[in-house]
Design an enzyme around this catalytic site. Structure first.
Site, PDB file in Angstrom:
ATOM      1  N   ARG A  30      -6.707 -23.107   0.014  1.00  0.00           N
ATOM      2  CA  ARG A  30      -6.067 -23.257   1.321  1.00  0.00           C
ATOM      3  C   ARG A  30      -6.948 -23.979   2.330  1.00  0.00           C
ATOM      4  O   ARG A  30      -6.432 -24.595   3.268  1.00  0.00           O
ATOM      5  CB  ARG A  30      -5.752 -21.858   1.836  1.00  0.00           C
ATOM      6  N   GLN A  48      -9.465  -7.142  -1.603  1.00  0.00           N
ATOM      7  CA  GLN A  48      -8.452  -6.458  -2.419  1.00  0.00           C
ATOM      8  C   GLN A  48      -9.094  -5.647  -3.546  1.00  0.00           C
ATOM      9  O   GLN A  48      -8.548  -4.636  -3.972  1.00  0.00           O
ATOM     10  CB  GLN A  48      -7.464  -7.477  -2.987  1.00  0.00           C
ATOM     11  N   ASP A  94       6.953 -10.986  -3.499  1.00  0.00           N
ATOM     12  CA  ASP A  94       5.744 -10.206  -3.782  1.00  0.00           C
ATOM     13  C   ASP A  94       6.026  -8.708  -3.891  1.00  0.00           C
ATOM     14  O   ASP A  94       5.502  -8.026  -4.777  1.00  0.00           O
ATOM     15  CB  ASP A  94       4.687 -10.435  -2.685  1.00  0.00           C
ATOM     16  N   HIS A 129       3.266 -20.334   0.510  1.00  0.00           N
ATOM     17  CA  HIS A 129       4.133 -19.981   1.639  1.00  0.00           C
ATOM     18  C   HIS A 129       3.497 -20.259   2.996  1.00  0.00           C
ATOM     19  O   HIS A 129       4.160 -20.718   3.918  1.00  0.00           O
ATOM     20  CB  HIS A 129       4.566 -18.514   1.527  1.00  0.00           C
ATOM     21  N   ARG A 130       2.193 -19.978   3.098  1.00  0.00           N
ATOM     22  CA  ARG A 130       1.563 -20.135   4.426  1.00  0.00           C
ATOM     23  C   ARG A 130       1.395 -21.604   4.816  1.00  0.00           C
ATOM     24  O   ARG A 130       1.391 -21.940   5.995  1.00  0.00           O
ATOM     25  CB  ARG A 130       0.229 -19.384   4.483  1.00  0.00           C
ATOM     26  N   ARG A 149       0.833  -1.212   0.000  1.00  0.00           N
ATOM     27  CA  ARG A 149       0.000   0.000   0.000  1.00  0.00           C
ATOM     28  C   ARG A 149       0.862   1.254   0.000  1.00  0.00           C
ATOM     29  O   ARG A 149       0.593   2.216  -0.723  1.00  0.00           O
ATOM     30  CB  ARG A 149      -0.906   0.014   1.235  1.00  0.00           C
ATOM     31  N   LYS A 190       7.816 -15.910  -1.150  1.00  0.00           N
ATOM     32  CA  LYS A 190       6.739 -14.984  -1.528  1.00  0.00           C
ATOM     33  C   LYS A 190       6.607 -13.839  -0.520  1.00  0.00           C
ATOM     34  O   LYS A 190       6.417 -12.693  -0.892  1.00  0.00           O
ATOM     35  CB  LYS A 190       5.415 -15.750  -1.637  1.00  0.00           C
ATOM     36  N   SER A 249     -12.959 -11.195  -2.051  1.00  0.00           N
ATOM     37  CA  SER A 249     -11.683 -10.567  -1.710  1.00  0.00           C
ATOM     38  C   SER A 249     -11.893  -9.097  -1.401  1.00  0.00           C
ATOM     39  O   SER A 249     -12.575  -8.388  -2.150  1.00  0.00           O
ATOM     40  CB  SER A 249     -10.702 -10.704  -2.874  1.00  0.00           C
ATOM     41  N   ASP A 303      -5.428 -15.023   6.496  1.00  0.00           N
ATOM     42  CA  ASP A 303      -4.048 -15.502   6.333  1.00  0.00           C
ATOM     43  C   ASP A 303      -3.518 -16.263   7.542  1.00  0.00           C
ATOM     44  O   ASP A 303      -2.521 -16.987   7.444  1.00  0.00           O
ATOM     45  CB  ASP A 303      -3.097 -14.339   5.997  1.00  0.00           C
ATOM     46  N   ASN A 349       2.150 -14.755  -8.560  1.00  0.00           N
ATOM     47  CA  ASN A 349       0.938 -15.134  -7.833  1.00  0.00           C
ATOM     48  C   ASN A 349       0.689 -14.140  -6.705  1.00  0.00           C
ATOM     49  O   ASN A 349       0.315 -14.501  -5.600  1.00  0.00           O
ATOM     50  CB  ASN A 349       1.074 -16.561  -7.301  1.00  0.00           C
ATOM     51  N   GLU A 352      -3.367 -18.598  -2.564  1.00  0.00           N
ATOM     52  CA  GLU A 352      -2.267 -19.159  -3.362  1.00  0.00           C
ATOM     53  C   GLU A 352      -2.583 -20.591  -3.793  1.00  0.00           C
ATOM     54  O   GLU A 352      -2.056 -21.099  -4.780  1.00  0.00           O
ATOM     55  CB  GLU A 352      -0.960 -19.113  -2.570  1.00  0.00           C
TER      56      GLU A 352
HETATM   57  O1  LIG Z   1      -5.121  -6.371   1.007  1.00  0.00           O
HETATM   58  C1  LIG Z   1      -4.221  -7.125   1.397  1.00  0.00           C
HETATM   59  O2  LIG Z   1      -3.061  -6.710   1.610  1.00  0.00           O
HETATM   60  C2  LIG Z   1      -4.534  -8.540   1.615  1.00  0.00           C
HETATM   61  C3  LIG Z   1      -5.836  -8.955   1.742  1.00  0.00           C
HETATM   62  C4  LIG Z   1      -6.219 -10.355   2.036  1.00  0.00           C
HETATM   63  O3  LIG Z   1      -6.847 -10.898   0.895  1.00  0.00           O
HETATM   64  P1  LIG Z   1      -8.451 -10.982   0.682  1.00  0.00           P
HETATM   65  O4  LIG Z   1      -9.011  -9.644   0.844  1.00  0.00           O
HETATM   66  O5  LIG Z   1      -8.525 -11.490  -0.728  1.00  0.00           O
HETATM   67  O6  LIG Z   1      -8.979 -11.958   1.696  1.00  0.00           O
HETATM   68  C5  LIG Z   1      -5.031 -11.222   2.412  1.00  0.00           C
HETATM   69  O7  LIG Z   1      -5.362 -12.579   2.269  1.00  0.00           O
HETATM   70  C6  LIG Z   1      -3.803 -10.915   1.579  1.00  0.00           C
HETATM   71  O8  LIG Z   1      -2.695 -11.690   1.963  1.00  0.00           O
HETATM   72  C7  LIG Z   1      -3.395  -9.483   1.722  1.00  0.00           C
HETATM   73  C1  LIG Z   2      -3.342 -14.497   0.162  1.00  0.00           C
HETATM   74  C2  LIG Z   2      -2.136 -13.979   0.241  1.00  0.00           C
HETATM   75  O1  LIG Z   2      -1.589 -13.084  -0.617  1.00  0.00           O
HETATM   76  P1  LIG Z   2      -2.098 -12.509  -2.011  1.00  0.00           P
HETATM   77  O2  LIG Z   2      -3.594 -12.551  -2.038  1.00  0.00           O
HETATM   78  O3  LIG Z   2      -1.576 -11.128  -2.048  1.00  0.00           O
HETATM   79  O4  LIG Z   2      -1.495 -13.365  -3.088  1.00  0.00           O
HETATM   80  C3  LIG Z   2      -1.249 -14.346   1.374  1.00  0.00           C
HETATM   81  O5  LIG Z   2      -0.163 -13.763   1.495  1.00  0.00           O
HETATM   82  O6  LIG Z   2      -1.604 -15.230   2.174  1.00  0.00           O
END
Ligand SMILES: O=C(O)C1=C[C@@H](OP(=O)(O)O)[C@@H](O)[C@H](O)C1
Ligand SMILES: C=C(OP(=O)(O)O)C(=O)O
Length: 423
Positions: A341, A168, A47, A384-385, A25, A410, A166, A310, A90, A338
């Site tokens: 999960r 995101q 990443d 990774h997790r 961010r 990652k 998500s 996560d 990824n 990833e």
């Molecule tokens: O905005 C972020 O930095 C993230 C949001 C989360 O994803 P989701 O919003 O898809 O759950 C998380 O799993 C990811 O590792 C990082």
């Molecule tokens: C879901 C993850 O990351 P991203 O969605 O950014 O790939 C993570 O880091 O667990």
């Protein structure tokens, strides 16, 4: 493959590399800012490398020579693409965020990722960007990358983000919204999952000088026009990555202090710590960090983890060592990470002898204090997790072998050397 050596108990104090979410961010806000920013304590990993390189392709100068403090020369929101494709591996966060950043430019850009990323959905973001006048398509009609963005800026005004799994998408729209041609507003359909990440986005935007408004349910946002201001920005340690070390204390017994993830962190995954306390650990604040300690037994709990996806693998592994039932609810979004999960955690816990139920949006672990667990070769699914959370189980159970251990790059390239501090 790496075999984890069990320990009688742990006693360690360590710091954790910077937050992946905050680093990405801050990079974007600094890139779009007017003036120079210094980002101190960034995460240096696969990443964030993808994010930084993508921003460089979009015309932003980032000096990363000093790994401790990156210097970003903001472009004030004027995005010029050099080339035609941005590849993000990824990296879900960057794929979602950079799609909107690319839309601010003035040329055609393809956003692509690896094979897994090409199966991680992005349809709701496409729809919402179209509502802001962006010409964007999923090249194969799958609502996943690759995407083609015919960039010519964003109009702003009102748009709707359709329901998705998500947060995101929402963070991505918010980050670029101040650069729209008119004030922007955003309505969200359906439940917002992973809400703390949205809060974090708003907080980073505010730190860089743009205050957006939102309703308490995170469903309706108004974002004023503006330009981020370059600044000095310090990034705290990554709470998701700290989770493996706190969980180590829960599983092996003893104590672990993580010195640079504060109790009042911006990161929602700090919420794992109170859950460990509910299970029977003791938590104390130590300076700017937190110590987790376990002397007695662990008890199963019921918990909604919609806001902290996560750290679900971390908690699930701890639950296998607890007595009784642990139910982890509201985690359908784990299926588009990833790897799937939810299924992966269930499969690998079962491989170790745990009794686990998989449901559509939940998992239930029937813990017996770890009595039925045995060593196994753990598949990590390039996630990774998976690698980091199952490593914790190996501190207690002999013969846990983690395959493809390099996948930690990652988010935490030196995970194994820090983990060795526990053994
Ligand atoms: O905005 C972020 O930095 C993230 C949001 C989360 O994803 P989701 O919003 O898809 O759950 C998380 O799993 C990811 O590792 C990082
Ligand atoms: C879901 C993850 O990351 P991203 O969605 O950014 O790939 C993570 O880091 O667990």
């Amino acid at each position: 493959m790496i075999e984890i050596q069990p320990v009688p108990s742990v006693d360690a104090e360590l710091s954790i590399p910077g937050s992946k979410s905050l680093t990405q961010r801050a990079l974007i806000a600094a890139a779009l800012a007017r003036g120079e920013s210094r980002l101190c304590g960034p995460l240096v990993s696969e990443d964030t490398e993808y994010s930084a390189q993508a921003l460089a392709r979009l015309g932003v100068r980032i000096d990363r020579e000093d790994r401790e403090c990156w210097v970003v020369e903001g472009n004030g929101g004027t995005v010029h693409m050099d080339g035609t494709t941005i590849y993000l591996g990824n990296n879900g966060t960057a794929t979602r965020f950079l799609t909107s950043v690319a839309a601010l430019g003035n040329s055609a850009v393809t956003i692509d990722g690896d094979e897994r990323m090409q199966h991680r959905p992005i349809g709701p973001l496409i729809a919402a960007l179209r509502g802001w006048g962006v010409d964007i398509v999923s090249v194969r009609g799958t609502d996943c990358p690759p995407l083609l963005v015919n960039a010519r800026g964003i109009t702003g005004g009102r748009t709707v983000l359709p329901e998705g799994k998500s947060s995101q998408y929402l963070s991505s729209l918010l980050l670029v919204a101040p650069y729209a041609r008119q004030p922007a507003s955003l309505e969200v359909d359906g439940e917002v999952l992973s809400k703390p990440y949205v809060k974090m986005t708003l907080s980073v935007m505010a730190d860089f000088g743009v205050l957006a408004d939102c309703t308490p349910d995170f469903k309706s946002f108004s974002i004023p026009q503006g330009v981020y201001r370059g600044r000095h920005y310090r990034i705290e340690g990554d709470a998701s990555n700290a989770s493996y070390f706190w969980a180590a204390a829960a599983v092996a017994g003893g104590r672990v202090t993580v010195t640079n993830v504060p109790a009042l962190s911006l990161q929602g995954d700090i919420g794992l710590v109170p859950l460990l306390a509910r299970m029977g650990c003791e938590v104390t604040q130590v300076g700017n960090g937190l110590c987790v300690e376990r002397q007695g037994g662990l008890e199963g709990i019921s918990v909604d983890m919609g806001d902290m996806p996560d750290v679900v693998p971390t908690l699930a592994v701890v639950a296998a060592f607890a007595h009784g039932r642990t139910e982890i609810a509201n985690i359908a979004h784990l299926r588009i990470k990833e790897c799937d999960r939810l299924h992966a955690v269930v499969t690998e816990l079962r491989r170790m002898g745990a009794e686990v139920e998989e449901q559509g949006e939940a998992m239930i672990i029937h813990g017996d204090g770890g009595a039925s667990l045995h060593g196994a070769e753990i598949e990590t699914y390039r996630d990774h997790r998976m690698a980091m959370s199952f490593a914790v189980a190996g501190l207690k159970v002999p013969g846990v072998r983690i395959t493809d251990e390099g996948c930690v790059a990652k988010s935490f390239p030196d995970f194994w050397s820090r983990f060795a501090l526990l053994t």
